[in-house]
Motif scaffolding. Structure first.
Motif, PDB file in Angstrom:
ATOM      1  N   LYS A 206       7.614   2.806   6.487  1.00 15.51           N
ATOM      2  CA  LYS A 206       7.062   3.944   5.745  1.00 15.51           C
ATOM      3  C   LYS A 206       7.481   3.977   4.283  1.00 15.51           C
ATOM      4  CE  LYS A 206       6.382   7.039   9.691  1.00 15.51           C
ATOM      5  NZ  LYS A 206       6.719   8.363  10.294  1.00 15.51           N
ATOM      6  N   GLU A 207       8.722   3.561   3.986  1.00 13.60           N
ATOM      7  CA  GLU A 207       9.220   3.655   2.615  1.00 13.60           C
ATOM      8  C   GLU A 207       9.068   2.350   1.838  1.00 13.60           C
ATOM      9  OE1 GLU A 207      10.366   6.622   1.388  1.00 13.60           O
ATOM     10  OE2 GLU A 207       9.652   7.340   3.345  1.00 13.60           O
ATOM     11  N   ALA A 208       8.376   1.384   2.390  1.00 14.80           N
ATOM     12  CA  ALA A 208       8.290   0.070   1.751  1.00 14.80           C
ATOM     13  C   ALA A 208       7.695   0.148   0.354  1.00 14.80           C
ATOM     14  CB  ALA A 208       7.480  -0.889   2.618  1.00 14.80           C
ATOM     15  N   TYR A 209       6.702   0.998   0.141  1.00 16.08           N
ATOM     16  CA  TYR A 209       6.045   1.066  -1.167  1.00 16.08           C
ATOM     17  C   TYR A 209       6.988   1.541  -2.260  1.00 16.08           C
ATOM     18  CZ  TYR A 209       5.624   6.190  -0.883  1.00 16.08           C
ATOM     19  OH  TYR A 209       5.881   7.541  -0.818  1.00 16.08           O
TER      20      TYR A 209
ATOM     21  N   PRO B 235       0.804  -1.232   0.000  1.00 20.00           N
ATOM     22  CA  PRO B 235       0.000   0.000   0.000  1.00 20.00           C
ATOM     23  C   PRO B 235       0.832   1.275   0.000  1.00 20.00           C
ATOM     24  CG  PRO B 235      -0.845  -1.588   1.588  1.00 20.00           C
ATOM     25  CD  PRO B 235       0.477  -2.109   1.129  1.00 20.00           C
ATOM     26  N   PHE B 236       0.275   2.286  -0.653  1.00 10.81           N
ATOM     27  CA  PHE B 236       0.845   3.627  -0.688  1.00 10.81           C
ATOM     28  C   PHE B 236       0.342   4.417   0.536  1.00 10.81           C
ATOM     29  CE2 PHE B 236       2.419   4.608  -5.185  1.00 10.81           C
ATOM     30  CZ  PHE B 236       2.788   3.289  -5.414  1.00 10.81           C
ATOM     31  N   PRO B 237       1.000   5.538   0.859  1.00 15.04           N
ATOM     32  CA  PRO B 237       0.531   6.361   1.980  1.00 15.04           C
ATOM     33  C   PRO B 237      -0.951   6.704   1.843  1.00 15.04           C
ATOM     34  CG  PRO B 237       2.660   7.134   1.232  1.00 15.04           C
ATOM     35  CD  PRO B 237       2.223   6.086   0.249  1.00 15.04           C
ATOM     36  N   GLY B 238      -1.674   6.563   2.938  1.00 15.92           N
ATOM     37  CA  GLY B 238      -3.097   6.848   2.950  1.00 15.92           C
ATOM     38  C   GLY B 238      -3.968   5.677   2.574  1.00 15.92           C
ATOM     39  N   GLU B 239      -3.383   4.587   2.064  1.00 19.00           N
ATOM     40  CA  GLU B 239      -4.164   3.415   1.679  1.00 19.00           C
ATOM     41  C   GLU B 239      -4.239   2.413   2.830  1.00 19.00           C
ATOM     42  OE1 GLU B 239      -3.265   3.405  -3.139  1.00 19.00           O
ATOM     43  OE2 GLU B 239      -2.177   2.000  -1.840  1.00 19.00           O
TER      44      GLU B 239
END
Length: 711
Positions: A241-244, A229-233
């Motif tokens: 935090k940077e996994a996406y 997932p992206f931030p906010g998803e």
């Protein structure tokens, strides 16, 4: 070669998307039979009373098997009216007359140079019936390319993507230049969408496995679901935090199922990369290792169910889920049945994802690898019971001979063998059932008349040994080999036992440095491309493979990026190692391969029988042991279950109520694929791809169709 008859083309144009989910299960127009992945047919011309009379109706030989034993045919063909669509060992697409095996056309995706990656495997094609302005088309993937072909001619559809091709490396909302993205299993058509999963690398440098839907007419990307997932998803907080931006995997590689009426597509996802160490992806890691239910029109999440938290065992969901209907607490409930590599079946409410049977979050020990934070619990369904053994204890060591027992015992004592979900270690961890199941990509068959699920299973132990790597040598030839190649080709370049990854010793006597360099960039066979390597890194790796002095590697942006990434991934492993006795048989007591009938309403196993036989062991008085097996079953209203899959290269029909063998025949090569059954001209056929090439068996190039005598 010839074009399809005009009458067939007219039939296509008048057809509709009901091809995707026949009410009576009488056609085989979708991968695995229908959109629900049932593997089921209402045809009953071939039945218990006459199956012993089956004979070869036709054989089609593709002519492109690899004589070294490194090609396969894993394809489950589809049949539209009287035309059978399939793929060959070299991924050519075939249109054959389903009653005779006569070829109408053949398409080679590699001929025009559009596909740069090496030839891997393909499990089938998808079909769209067209409309008044667009001809019916067949969709197939090769390498990183998705092709749309005219169903009557095999020619590329010029209005789809770029001259009939969509590049799967594009449209992932992330730069994946140099990384491997493709698809082995066909997508599924819903209305005017082709919903497509992907296959990506499982190493440290991996693309994300986001799910995408394409317009069947134009190839335009219509929606994407981010499995990382992206931030906010939803699920973003289950990753760093940077996994996406950095982590790969979580891909739906093994197939899709579709509830046409509800407009929901169901996707099983794999593990996040790297497979066996997740210190740089701490958390539960949604939506890896999950059954995903998405709105088929929009890609929005309906529900999810994660079957492995923070996977560090390569416990990908191996097959498309079966859409089933069960009687539960006195009510008929539409459900999803998902088989797993660990030998479990999760039965989930189709609308909510809630388990129908209790699931226990069982505690497991913590990892002792530095930087790793294994998840403290894993979900295990209490019903149905596992269809594969869950432990390999000392009393389970093979007893086919005293010598075999003694040789296995010595090795068994050196590794940790304490059941499933024990974290990987440098000492060595027993993976049982193994990396290939339990269940594998052949999947399970479902009989809607009885709520019975039929699944073949492997009971092969494997040993996983982690190796600590030197982060300072990340871009040296030996360091690059350890991180990118050793898992398949062995830490000493010795290859593996089933020939899918050959030995690299003495490479300079067989190939030039230029040829090896090109194969590293493009990939070959099952090896993905490693196009992310810089020129200096390629020089260093090739020098290492050829036993030369490694050149010094100049620093580069890519090297610095990789070194930083590898600094967070301090482990490799010694490969995917089956555990055999001194004679080459599995180290555990038989059975080594089984066929199982599971009553999904009761949550009970109805019967289990061995699948496959070693003739030489039978001659020694040892009862049939079963063998490793790949490819799924076909279940019919005639009371039969057809399956090949076994290492003995035979094709069998079982009584679906008792598990008794009613018919068997020897194939020209192993049938490591799911069969298909269909009717043409009032005659029922059963066809199987005999492509061989797994488990060290010879490769083949035949599609063999069987039918009752034409009297």
């Amino acid at each position: 070669m010839q074009r399809l008859p005009l009458l067939l083309l007219i039939a296509y144009l008048s057809a509709c998307s009901s091809h995707n989910v026949p009410d009576d299960y009488s056609s085989w127009s979708v991968y695995l039979g229908d959109a629900t992945s049932s593997h089921y047919s209402t045809l009953d011309q071939i039945n218990r009373t006459n199956v012993a009379e089956l004979e070869v109706a036709w054989i089609y030989r593709t002519g492109d098997a690899d004589s070294t034993g490194r090609t396969q045919i894993q394809c489950n063909p589809i049949i539209i009216d009287t035309v059978l669509y399939a793929t060959s060992p070299q991924l050519k697409v075939l249109a054959l007359h389903a009653a005779t095996g006569e070829a109408f056309w053949k398409f080679d995706p590699y001929a025009a140079g559009a596909v740069k990656e090496g030839i891997g495997i393909n499990r089938g094609v998808s079909y769209w019936s067209g409309d008044k302005e667009h001809v019916p088309r067949v969709f197939v993937t090769a390498g990183s390319k998705l092709f749309a072909l005219n169903a009557s001619t095999g020619k590329q559809i010029s209005g789809f993507g770029e001259e009939g091709i969509v590049d799967l490396t594009q449209g992932l909302d992330r730069d994946v230049t140099g990384l491997s993205v493709g698809a082995r299993t066909p997508g599924i058509v819903f209305e005017d969408l082709l919903i497509q999963g992907s296959i990506v690398s499982e190493g440290t440098m991996s693309a994300p496995g986001h799910i995408r839907a394409y317009d069947v007419r134009t190839g335009e990307l219509r929606w994407i679901f981010h499995t990382i997932p992206f931030p906010g998803e939803f699920g973003y907080d289950t990753w760093p935090k940077e996994a996406y931006l950095q982590v790969g995997g979580a891909n739906a590689w093994s197939g899709l199922s579709l509830d046409v009426e509800r407009g929901i597509v169901f996707l099983p996802t794999g593990s996040a990369a790297f497979d066996f160490w997740g210190g740089n992806r701490k958390g539960e890691n949604l939506f890896a290792n999950s059954v995903l239910a998405l709105d088929a029109r929009t890609g929005e999440r309906v529900w999810h169910y994660q079957v492995v938290h923070h996977d560090i065992w390569d416990r990908d969901l191996p097959a498309a889920p079966n859409l089933v209907t069960v009687v539960h607490d006195g009510e008929r409930i539409d459900a999803v049945a998902q088989v797993t590599k660990s030998g479990h079946v999760f039965v989930l409410d189709r609308e909510t994802g809630e388990p129908l049977f209790p699931v226990e979050e069982r505690s497991y020990p913590a990892s002792d690898l530095k930087g790793e934070e294994s998840w403290p619990t894993q979900p295990l369904p209490l019903k149905p019971p596992p269809f594969a053994r869950q432990r390999f204890d000392e009393e389970d060591i093979t007893d086919i001979s005293p010598e075999a027992h003694a040789s296995v015992l010595d090795r068994w004592r050196t590794v940790t063998s304490d059941g499933a979900f024990v974290p990987p270690s440098i000492q060595g961890t027993m993976i049982f059932p193994g990396f290939d199941g339990g269940a594998e990509w052949g999947g399970a068959g479902y009989d809607p008349t009885s709520s019975m699920l039929y699944v073949n299973s492997n009971e092969m132990p494997w040993i996983l040994e982690m190796v600590e790597l030197n982060p300072k040598g990340a871009s040296s030839g030996s360091g690059l080999y350890a991180r990118n190649c050793a898992a398949c080709h062995g830490s000493n370049l010795e290859g593996n036992t089933d020939q899918s990854s050959p030995a690299l010793t003495g490479l300079s006597t067989r190939f030039s440095a230029e040829v090896v360099r090109e194969q590293i960039i493009r990939g070959k066979g099952f090896m993905p491309p490693f196009a992310f390597l810089t020129e200096s890194e390629l020089d260093a790796l090739v020098a290492f493979l050829f036993g030369n002095i490694e050149p010094s590697v100049a620093p580069s942006d890519n090297e610095n990026r990789m070194s930083a990434h590898f600094a967070g991934s301090p482990y490799g492993h010694t490969g995917y190692n089956r555990f055999f006795d001194k004679e080459g048989y599995p180290a555990v007591k038989p059975p080594w391969g089984t066929l199982n009938a599971i009553n999904l309403s009761a949550g009970e196993i109805d019967w289990t029988v061995p699948l496959g036989e070693f003739d030489e062991l039978s001659a020694r008085g040892i009862p049939p042991t079963g063998t490793e097996n790949y490819g799924g079953p076909v279940v019919t209203a005639g009371g039969l279950l057809f399956i090949a899959a076994s290492k003995d290269e035979r094709f069998r029909a079982f009584d679906k109520e008792t598990g008794a063998i009613l018919w068997e025949t020897q194939l020209p090569a192993g049938g490591y694929a799911t069969p298909a059954t269909y009717e043409v001209g009032g005659r029922q056929f059963v066809v199987i791809a005999a492509g061989g090439g797994k488990m060290g068996t010879k490769s083949g190039d035949a599609y063999v169709a069987y039918a009752l005598p034409n009297r």
